[in-house]
Design a protein around this motif. Structure first.
Motif, PDB file in Angstrom:
ATOM      1  N   GLU A 117      22.259  40.658  83.487  1.00 37.00           N
ATOM      2  CA  GLU A 117      20.875  40.549  83.966  1.00 37.00           C
ATOM      3  C   GLU A 117      20.426  41.790  84.728  1.00 37.00           C
ATOM      4  N   GLY A 118      21.343  42.769  84.894  1.00 37.74           N
ATOM      5  CA  GLY A 118      20.956  44.017  85.539  1.00 37.74           C
ATOM      6  C   GLY A 118      21.379  44.161  86.980  1.00 37.74           C
ATOM      7  N   VAL A 119      22.246  43.263  87.460  1.00 36.02           N
ATOM      8  CA  VAL A 119      22.706  43.297  88.846  1.00 36.02           C
ATOM      9  C   VAL A 119      23.931  44.203  88.981  1.00 36.02           C
ATOM     10  N   LYS A 120      23.957  45.005  90.027  1.00 35.90           N
ATOM     11  CA  LYS A 120      25.145  45.790  90.369  1.00 35.90           C
ATOM     12  C   LYS A 120      26.022  44.905  91.251  1.00 35.90           C
ATOM     13  N   VAL A 121      27.199  44.537  90.746  1.00 36.34           N
ATOM     14  CA  VAL A 121      28.044  43.554  91.406  1.00 36.34           C
ATOM     15  C   VAL A 121      29.301  44.202  91.971  1.00 36.34           C
ATOM     16  N   LEU A 122      29.637  43.842  93.222  1.00 37.64           N
ATOM     17  CA  LEU A 122      30.974  44.110  93.744  1.00 37.64           C
ATOM     18  C   LEU A 122      31.811  42.883  93.434  1.00 37.64           C
ATOM     19  N   ALA A 123      32.762  43.029  92.521  1.00 38.18           N
ATOM     20  CA  ALA A 123      33.627  41.923  92.088  1.00 38.18           C
ATOM     21  C   ALA A 123      34.932  41.992  92.864  1.00 38.18           C
ATOM     22  N   VAL A 124      35.236  40.944  93.621  1.00 41.85           N
ATOM     23  CA  VAL A 124      36.385  40.933  94.528  1.00 41.85           C
ATOM     24  C   VAL A 124      37.427  39.939  94.057  1.00 41.85           C
ATOM     25  N   ALA A 125      38.678  40.379  93.983  1.00 47.03           N
ATOM     26  CA  ALA A 125      39.790  39.501  93.633  1.00 47.03           C
ATOM     27  C   ALA A 125      41.093  40.214  93.966  1.00 47.03           C
ATOM     28  N   ARG A 126      42.213  39.535  93.777  1.00 50.36           N
ATOM     29  CA  ARG A 126      43.520  40.131  94.071  1.00 50.36           C
ATOM     30  C   ARG A 126      44.139  40.830  92.871  1.00 50.36           C
ATOM     31  N   ASN A 127      43.775  40.402  91.657  1.00 54.75           N
ATOM     32  CA  ASN A 127      44.437  40.875  90.449  1.00 54.75           C
ATOM     33  C   ASN A 127      43.695  42.074  89.851  1.00 54.75           C
ATOM     34  N   GLY A 128      44.276  43.267  90.018  1.00 53.97           N
ATOM     35  CA  GLY A 128      43.630  44.470  89.533  1.00 53.97           C
ATOM     36  C   GLY A 128      43.494  44.531  88.025  1.00 53.97           C
ATOM     37  N   ASP A 129      44.502  44.050  87.305  1.00 56.36           N
ATOM     38  CA  ASP A 129      44.443  44.080  85.841  1.00 56.36           C
ATOM     39  C   ASP A 129      43.287  43.221  85.330  1.00 56.36           C
ATOM     40  N   LEU A 130      43.121  42.038  85.916  1.00 55.19           N
ATOM     41  CA  LEU A 130      42.030  41.162  85.490  1.00 55.19           C
ATOM     42  C   LEU A 130      40.670  41.762  85.861  1.00 55.19           C
ATOM     43  N   LEU A 131      40.593  42.411  87.010  1.00 57.74           N
ATOM     44  CA  LEU A 131      39.339  43.061  87.391  1.00 57.74           C
ATOM     45  C   LEU A 131      39.003  44.198  86.440  1.00 57.74           C
ATOM     46  N   ASN A 132      40.006  44.957  86.019  1.00 58.43           N
ATOM     47  CA  ASN A 132      39.761  46.049  85.070  1.00 58.43           C
ATOM     48  C   ASN A 132      39.292  45.520  83.723  1.00 58.43           C
ATOM     49  N   SER A 133      39.898  44.421  83.275  1.00 53.57           N
ATOM     50  CA  SER A 133      39.474  43.845  81.998  1.00 53.57           C
ATOM     51  C   SER A 133      38.070  43.265  82.105  1.00 53.57           C
ATOM     52  N   LEU A 134      37.715  42.735  83.283  1.00 56.00           N
ATOM     53  CA  LEU A 134      36.357  42.242  83.507  1.00 56.00           C
ATOM     54  C   LEU A 134      35.351  43.385  83.419  1.00 56.00           C
ATOM     55  N   LYS A 135      35.689  44.504  84.031  1.00 53.32           N
ATOM     56  CA  LYS A 135      34.799  45.662  83.988  1.00 53.32           C
ATOM     57  C   LYS A 135      34.557  46.097  82.540  1.00 53.32           C
ATOM     58  N   ALA A 136      35.629  46.170  81.760  1.00 53.06           N
ATOM     59  CA  ALA A 136      35.499  46.568  80.358  1.00 53.06           C
ATOM     60  C   ALA A 136      34.681  45.550  79.570  1.00 53.06           C
ATOM     61  N   GLU A 137      34.883  44.280  79.866  1.00 49.96           N
ATOM     62  CA  GLU A 137      34.143  43.210  79.178  1.00 49.96           C
ATOM     63  C   GLU A 137      32.653  43.305  79.469  1.00 49.96           C
ATOM     64  N   VAL A 138      32.299  43.560  80.704  1.00 47.65           N
ATOM     65  CA  VAL A 138      30.896  43.666  81.087  1.00 47.65           C
ATOM     66  C   VAL A 138      30.238  44.853  80.396  1.00 47.65           C
ATOM     67  N   VAL A 139      30.912  45.981  80.409  1.00 48.36           N
ATOM     68  CA  VAL A 139      30.358  47.184  79.779  1.00 48.36           C
ATOM     69  C   VAL A 139      30.159  46.966  78.282  1.00 48.36           C
ATOM     70  N   ALA A 140      31.154  46.321  77.638  1.00 49.28           N
ATOM     71  CA  ALA A 140      31.054  46.043  76.201  1.00 49.28           C
ATOM     72  C   ALA A 140      29.883  45.119  75.887  1.00 49.28           C
ATOM     73  N   ALA A 141      29.535  44.258  76.844  1.00 50.27           N
ATOM     74  CA  ALA A 141      28.423  43.317  76.648  1.00 50.27           C
ATOM     75  C   ALA A 141      27.077  43.933  77.001  1.00 50.27           C
ATOM     76  N   GLY A 142      27.090  45.182  77.444  1.00 49.47           N
ATOM     77  CA  GLY A 142      25.839  45.854  77.766  1.00 49.47           C
ATOM     78  C   GLY A 142      25.356  45.642  79.178  1.00 49.47           C
ATOM     79  N   GLY A 143      26.218  45.127  80.045  1.00 48.46           N
ATOM     80  CA  GLY A 143      25.832  44.884  81.430  1.00 48.46           C
ATOM     81  C   GLY A 143      26.052  46.093  82.316  1.00 48.46           C
ATOM     82  N   VAL A 144      25.559  46.000  83.546  1.00 47.19           N
ATOM     83  CA  VAL A 144      25.768  47.052  84.544  1.00 47.19           C
ATOM     84  C   VAL A 144      27.235  47.019  84.976  1.00 47.19           C
ATOM     85  N   GLU A 145      27.901  48.149  84.898  1.00 46.68           N
ATOM     86  CA  GLU A 145      29.329  48.195  85.228  1.00 46.68           C
ATOM     87  C   GLU A 145      29.563  47.756  86.670  1.00 46.68           C
ATOM     88  N   PRO A 146      30.375  46.738  86.891  1.00 42.20           N
ATOM     89  CA  PRO A 146      30.613  46.286  88.263  1.00 42.20           C
ATOM     90  C   PRO A 146      31.534  47.230  89.023  1.00 42.20           C
TER      91      PRO A 146
END
Length: 250
Positions: free
Chosen positions: A30-59
């Motif tokens: 939707e165009g929001v710049k998000v700070l995504a917080v969690a403990r698991n770095g690998d999952l956060l990295n995959s989330l970032k890639a997933e968002v970018v692939a979907a055309g969203g603003v990179e968190p």
């Protein structure tokens, strides 16, 4: 429908999987710049890639243990440093914690810290910022708290609801909205172990009018609306996403 979220900023805790991950993805699309917080770095990295692939603003991602004593303060500081300002706070982190009627104190202390105290502390760390700007949206994820068996998380989440309603009453004058989002049975790692094999289908057909468990995306869709300017006159409420279920098995 345009939710008018473009160029907004948000903090989402418990962001690496399940409902939190879906919320980050939906807000970013939707165009929001998000700070995504969690403990698991690998999952956060995959989330970032997933968002970018979907055309969203990179968190922006932050690896942080939410229950650490200084966790809320570190998250608030990182949010303001990375985003400049915060428009939206989504308090999502949490974990189901069933206990016996008579048992040790430690599960109670741990779960109340994770499911209530740290959310309160993170919110309080950001509230002066919201109040100074005379705007802001806080969305607190709760749980089904009218259970048949004892679960510390559900007790903590009931406290979250009471706290949220009181905050909404005091913060409206500053243009700050506070709401809760309560899931029914959503298909996540927290829920799957309770319904092995064919139990999910049987339960859903018997007890859920819409016939199946919800998906994290169903929660994310409602979350995006509640934090958007489209919901400008909605505060102090609990929105339920449960497919019409009115009976809980636990």
């Amino acid at each position: 429908m345009d939710l008018y979220l473009k160029e907004k900023t948000a903090v989402v805790t418990g962001a690496s999987q399940g409902i939190g991950r879906a919320i980050v993805r939906e807000l970013a699309i939707e165009g929001v710049k998000v700070l995504a917080v969690a403990r698991n770095g690998d999952l956060l990295n995959s989330l970032k890639a997933e968002v970018v692939a979907a055309g969203g603003v990179e968190p922006v991602t932050l690896i942080q243990d939410f229950v650490a004593p200084d966790g809320p303060q570190k998250i608030a500081a990182a949010a303001l440093a990375a985003l400049g300002h915060v428009d939206i706070l989504v308090n999502n982190a949490g974990r189901s914690r069933p206990v016996e009627v008579v048992g040790p104190e430690e599960p109670w202390k741990e779960s109340m810290t994770l499911d209530f105290e740290r959310h309160r502390q993170l919110t309080q760390a950001l509230l002066p910022h919201f109040m100074e700007r005379k705007q802001g949206v806080i969305l607190n994820l709760t749980s089904t708290y009218e259970l048949r068996t004892l679960n510390v998380s559900a007790v903590a989440k009931a406290a979250v609801v009471a706290w949220s309603k009181q905050l909404a009453g005091q913060l409206g004058r500053y243009g700050i909205r506070v709401n809760c989002l309560q899931p029914g049975l959503i298909d996540t790692e927290n829920i799957r172990p309770y319904f092995p094999g064919d139990e999910r289908r049987k339960f859903a057909e018997r007890e859920i009018p819409l016939g199946d468990f919800g998906e994290p995306q169903d929660m994310a869709n409602m979350a995006a609306f509640l934090v958007s300017p489209r919901a400008r006159y909605v505060t102090g409420t609990v929105a339920t996403v449960d497919g019409g279920m009115r009976y809980h098995p636990f």
